[in-house]
Design a protein around this motif. Structure first.
Motif, PDB file in Angstrom:
ATOM      1  N   GLU A 338      30.573  36.353  45.254  1.00  0.00           N
ATOM      2  CA  GLU A 338      30.189  37.698  44.913  1.00  0.00           C
ATOM      3  C   GLU A 338      31.455  38.112  43.704  1.00  0.00           C
ATOM      4  N   ILE A 339      32.504  37.680  44.052  1.00  0.00           N
ATOM      5  CA  ILE A 339      33.684  37.873  42.882  1.00  0.00           C
ATOM      6  C   ILE A 339      33.352  36.962  41.504  1.00  0.00           C
ATOM      7  N   TYR A 340      33.303  35.808  41.752  1.00  0.00           N
ATOM      8  CA  TYR A 340      33.268  34.958  40.516  1.00  0.00           C
ATOM      9  C   TYR A 340      31.792  34.574  40.047  1.00  0.00           C
ATOM     10  N   LYS A 341      30.833  34.192  40.786  1.00  0.00           N
ATOM     11  CA  LYS A 341      29.759  33.509  40.172  1.00  0.00           C
ATOM     12  C   LYS A 341      28.697  34.708  40.051  1.00  0.00           C
ATOM     13  N   GLU A 342      28.480  35.650  41.255  1.00  0.00           N
ATOM     14  CA  GLU A 342      27.374  36.655  40.969  1.00  0.00           C
ATOM     15  C   GLU A 342      28.181  38.095  41.210  1.00  0.00           C
ATOM     16  N   PRO A 343      28.882  38.549  40.203  1.00  0.00           N
ATOM     17  CA  PRO A 343      29.731  39.759  40.611  1.00  0.00           C
ATOM     18  C   PRO A 343      28.847  40.899  41.195  1.00  0.00           C
ATOM     19  N   ASN A 344      29.535  41.505  42.287  1.00  0.00           N
ATOM     20  CA  ASN A 344      28.808  42.536  42.940  1.00  0.00           C
ATOM     21  C   ASN A 344      29.729  43.044  44.097  1.00  0.00           C
ATOM     22  N   TRP A 345      29.394  44.086  44.571  1.00  0.00           N
ATOM     23  CA  TRP A 345      30.075  44.474  45.756  1.00  0.00           C
ATOM     24  C   TRP A 345      29.966  43.653  46.890  1.00  0.00           C
ATOM     25  N   PRO A 379      35.909  42.011  39.031  1.00  0.00           N
ATOM     26  CA  PRO A 379      36.329  43.052  37.808  1.00  0.00           C
ATOM     27  C   PRO A 379      35.084  43.660  37.269  1.00  0.00           C
ATOM     28  N   GLY A 380      35.293  44.698  36.605  1.00  0.00           N
ATOM     29  CA  GLY A 380      34.017  45.443  36.045  1.00  0.00           C
ATOM     30  C   GLY A 380      32.975  46.183  36.764  1.00  0.00           C
ATOM     31  N   LEU A 381      33.159  46.187  38.006  1.00  0.00           N
ATOM     32  CA  LEU A 381      32.178  46.849  38.812  1.00  0.00           C
ATOM     33  C   LEU A 381      32.451  48.538  38.714  1.00  0.00           C
ATOM     34  N   LYS A 382      31.212  49.187  38.912  1.00  0.00           N
ATOM     35  CA  LYS A 382      31.477  50.593  38.969  1.00  0.00           C
ATOM     36  C   LYS A 382      32.069  51.018  40.500  1.00  0.00           C
ATOM     37  N   ASP A 383      32.848  52.084  40.237  1.00  0.00           N
ATOM     38  CA  ASP A 383      33.538  52.297  41.724  1.00  0.00           C
ATOM     39  C   ASP A 383      33.765  53.686  42.084  1.00  0.00           C
ATOM     40  N   TYR A 417      42.485  53.419  45.554  1.00  0.00           N
ATOM     41  CA  TYR A 417      42.633  52.907  44.165  1.00  0.00           C
ATOM     42  C   TYR A 417      41.739  51.822  43.787  1.00  0.00           C
ATOM     43  N   CYS A 418      41.088  51.700  42.647  1.00  0.00           N
ATOM     44  CA  CYS A 418      40.177  50.782  42.540  1.00  0.00           C
ATOM     45  C   CYS A 418      40.265  50.478  40.774  1.00  0.00           C
ATOM     46  N   VAL A 419      38.971  49.888  40.710  1.00  0.00           N
ATOM     47  CA  VAL A 419      38.607  49.296  39.216  1.00  0.00           C
ATOM     48  C   VAL A 419      39.169  50.302  38.044  1.00  0.00           C
ATOM     49  N   SER A 420      38.662  51.555  38.118  1.00  0.00           N
ATOM     50  CA  SER A 420      38.613  52.516  37.168  1.00  0.00           C
ATOM     51  C   SER A 420      40.039  53.017  37.154  1.00  0.00           C
ATOM     52  N   ASN A 421      40.851  53.045  38.062  1.00  0.00           N
ATOM     53  CA  ASN A 421      42.354  53.110  38.192  1.00  0.00           C
ATOM     54  C   ASN A 421      43.276  52.131  37.449  1.00  0.00           C
ATOM     55  N   PHE A 422      42.874  51.208  37.508  1.00  0.00           N
ATOM     56  CA  PHE A 422      43.452  49.910  36.934  1.00  0.00           C
ATOM     57  C   PHE A 422      43.215  49.928  35.432  1.00  0.00           C
ATOM     58  N   ILE A 423      42.177  50.326  35.082  1.00  0.00           N
ATOM     59  CA  ILE A 423      41.821  50.670  33.558  1.00  0.00           C
ATOM     60  C   ILE A 423      42.641  51.814  33.082  1.00  0.00           C
ATOM     61  N   GLU A 424      42.563  52.980  33.806  1.00  0.00           N
ATOM     62  CA  GLU A 424      43.373  54.386  33.234  1.00  0.00           C
ATOM     63  C   GLU A 424      44.830  53.842  33.455  1.00  0.00           C
ATOM     64  N   ASP A 425      45.365  53.362  34.327  1.00  0.00           N
ATOM     65  CA  ASP A 425      46.894  53.277  34.507  1.00  0.00           C
ATOM     66  C   ASP A 425      47.424  52.007  33.689  1.00  0.00           C
TER      67      ASP A 425
END
Length: 498
Positions: A338-345, A379-383, A417-425
Motif C-alpha cells: 500500500e506504500i510502494y505498489k498500490e498507493p493508498n491509505w 507519498p502524494g496521498l490526500k491527507d 503532521y502529514c503529506v501536505s505539511n512536508f510539501i508546505e515546509d
C-alpha cells in the motif's frame, strides 16, 4: 576565496556549508524556515513539551563522530549520548512483544529462544553485514556517483559478490531465518529506506549491523541538540546563516549560475549547493533549459514513504512503554504494498511510537510523557483532517491495548503532521518524508546526479541524491557536494591562471 551559497539548512546543507567554510570560502546559507534543521526541526509548546519533528533513531554513531572530528570536535563535547537498553521493542499479533537487548550475547539468546539454531545464523549474518557496513560506510557512500570509473577498484570488484548489490534483501534474510518474528525484525529498517524488502539490495543488511551491533543511541535534548551542534560548527567555520530566507530563483547565464534571488534581492555567487528538495530546485528555481531532469523523470522514480505523525503530550507517565516501540501487529508485506505498489491509505497499518521522555526529562513537564506516533504511507496521498483523525484513533487504540489502559483522556497536547505539511515546509516532492528509495535501479550512479549537467557551478546534496536517505547519509552527502565544489573552483582557478 570564493563566495558560495547553500540553499537549505538541513543535515546535508549544514554539512556542506561547514566543509566549504573550513576550506576558506565565504559561505552564505539560506533557510526558508524560521529555524535550522530541516526535517530535524523541533516543535516547542507553551505547555513545556519539546518534540523532535522528524528523525528519532540515532544509528551509525561513527558517522557523526567522523563529521565533528573533521572540524576538531568530539561528540561528547557537543551533546550527551545515551545508549538505549533495550534498543527498542517490537509488538507482534496477540500483543506478543520482543524486547531487543543492546547486548549482543543477549540478542543471540533471544534469537535462539525463538528459533533453534538461529544464534549461529545470526553470527554469520552479522559477519557479512559488518563487511558491508565497513566497505559501504567507509568507501561506497563517499563516492559522488558521477562516473562508473569511480568503481574501477580492484578491491571493490573482488568484494562485489560479498556486497550483494544485485541480490534481494528479502531473499537474503530468509536464507538465515524462518520464524516470521525474526524476519520482521530484520526487515523493518528497509521500510524506512524506501522500498519493499523484495526490491532492496541485500547490501542494506548493513543497516542490521548498524542497529543491532552498533546500538541505538539518543542525544539528550533530542535531535535538536545535534542540529545546534552543527550550527555551532558551521558558524565556527565562518558560515553566515539566514533564516526565514527562501530562495526565489537561481539566475544563470551561459553555463554558470551567476546569482540567487532572495527577498527580491539579487546576490551574486561563484557557486551554489542546493540542499533543498532536488525536484523543487529544478522545477521552481531554475529555467527549463538548465534542469537536469524532466517532470516525467521524477514521476517514474520510486520514492521513500511519506508519513502521518502525531506529536502527543500525555499528563501521566507510561512506564509500560520503552523509548522506541514498533507495532508490527499487522502484516508488513500488505502495508508495504500500500506504500510502494498500490498507493493508498493502509487498511491495517504498521506504526511506530517514540517516548523520548523515558530517557530525557527535559522534553516533557514533570510527571508527563512525550509521545511521537509515526505511520509510514505512500507519498502524494490526500491527507484531510478527518483521514488523519481516523488513523490516529487506530493507532491510539492499539497503543492502549498494548499498555493495558486508556490514555486518550490524558492527552494535553495533540498535533499532526502529514503529506501536505512536508510539501508546505520543505517543498518536498509529493510530500515524501525520507527521499528517494534505495532500489537497485536507484543506487549509486543511478541516483539523480550531484552536479548540474548544464551549469558547471551548481551542485545538489541531500536525500534525493547520493548516497541516499537517512541522517548519516545526509551528513555524508554534504561532504561529497562540498568536495565537488572545491574541486570545480580549483579547476576554474587553474584555467584562469593558465
Amino acid at each position: 576565496m570564493s563566495k558560495i551559497a547553500v540553499i537549505g539548512a538541513g543535515f546535508s546543507g549544514l554539512s556542506a556549508a561547514a566543509y566549504l567554510g573550513a576550506a576558506g570560502h565565504e559561505v552564505h546559507l539560506f533557510e526558508k524556515n524560521s529555524t535550522a534543521g530541516g526535517r530535524a526541526r523541533q516543535l516547542q509548546t507553551s505547555g513545556g513539551y519539546t518534540f523532535d519533528m522528524g528523525p528519532s533513531w540515532y544509528w551509525m554513531p561513527d558517522v557523526f563522530e567522523k563529521f565533528f572530528g573533521d572540524f576538531g570536535y568530539k561528540v561528547q563535547e557537543l551533546y550527551k549520548l545515551d545508549l538505549l537498553d533495550p534498543s527498542f521493542e517490537v509488538v507482534f499479533p496477540q500483543n506478543e512483544k520482543l524486547s531487543i537487548p543492546e547486548n549482543y550475547d543477549q540478542l543471540r539468546e533471544l534469537f535462539e529462544s525463538i528459533e533453534v539454531g538461529s544464534a549461529a545464523k545470526l553470527d554469520k549474518f552479522m559477519e557479512e553485514a559488518q563487511y558491508k557496513y565497513e566497505q559501504g560506510m567507509e568507501r561506497l557512500v563517499y563516492m559522488p556517483g558521477i562516473s562508473l570509473t569511480e568503481f574501477v577498484d580492484l578491491d571493490l570488484i573482488k568484494g562485489a559478490m560479498r556486497l550483494q548489490v544485485f541480490s534481494s534483501f528479502s531473499k537474503h534474510v530468509r536464507k538465515y531465518f524462518k520464524d516470521p518474528k525474526l524476519i520482521a525484525l530484520m526487515e523493518f529498517p528497509v521500510l524506512f529506506l524506501g522500498a519493499m524488502p523484495q526490491d532492496t539490495p541485500a547490501l542494506y543488511s548493513l543497516m542490521n549491523y548498524a542497529g543491532l551491533k552498533l546500538g541505538t543511541w539518543y542525544p539528550q535534548g533530542g535531535f535538536g541538540s545535534v542540529i545546534a551542534a552543527m550550527v555551532k560548527v558551521a558558524k565556527a567555520q565562518g558560515v553566515q546563516i539566514y533564516l526565514d530566507a527562501p530562495v526565489e530563483q537561481i539566475i544563470a547565464t551561459d553555463k554558470s549560475v551567476k546569482s540567487l534571488k532572495v527577498h527580491g534581492e539579487e546576490i551574486e555567487f561563484d557557486a551554489v549547493v542546493a540542499a533543498a528538495d532536488y525536484h523543487h530546485v529544478e522545477e521552481k528555481l531554475l529555467q527549463k533549459e538548465h534542469q537536469n531532469y524532466s517532470e516525467k523523470y521524477w514521476e517514474n522514480k520510486t520514492f521513500a514513504p511519506s508519513c502521518l505523525i502525531y506529536y502527543l503530550g500525555v499528563s501521566e507517565r507510561i512506564p509500560e512503554l520503552e523509548h522506541h516501540t514498533l507495532f508490527f501487529d499487522e502484516d508488513l508485506f500488505d502495508h508495504s504494498v500500500e506504500i510502494y505498489k498500490e498507493p493508498n491509505w493502509p487498511k491495517k497499518p504498521l506504526f511506530y511510537v517514540c517516548c523520548p521522555s523515558r530517557t530525557d526529562d527535559t522534553v516533557a513537564p514533570e510527571g508527563h510523557e512525550n509521545l511521537f506516533l509515526l505511520m509510514p504511507l505512500a507519498p502524494g496521498l490526500k491527507d484531510e483532517e478527518p483521514t488523519r483523525e481516523k488513523f490516529f484513533q487506530i493507532m491510539i487504540k492499539r497503543l492502549e491495548k498494548q499498555i493495558g489502559r486508556k490514555i486518550s483522556g490524558k492527552i494535553d497536547h495533540k498535533e499532526s503532521y502529514c503529506v501536505s505539511n512536508f510539501i508546505e515546509d520543505y517543498n518536498s516532492y509529493k510530500g515524501n518524508a525520507y527521499g528517494l528509495a534505495n532500489t537497485l535501479q536507484q543506487t549509486a550512479i543511478l541516483k539523480p546526479k550531484i552536479r548540474n549537467k548544464k551549469l558547471g557551478n551548481l551542485f545538489y546534496t541531500g536525500q534525493l541524491t547520493v548516497p541516499g536517505p537517512g541522517v548519516p547519509p545526509s551528513l555524508i552527502s554534504g561532504k561529497i557536494a562540498a568536495e565537488q565544489v572545491i574541486k570545480e573552483l580549483k579547476k576554474k582557478k587553474f584555467e584562469v591562471t593558465v
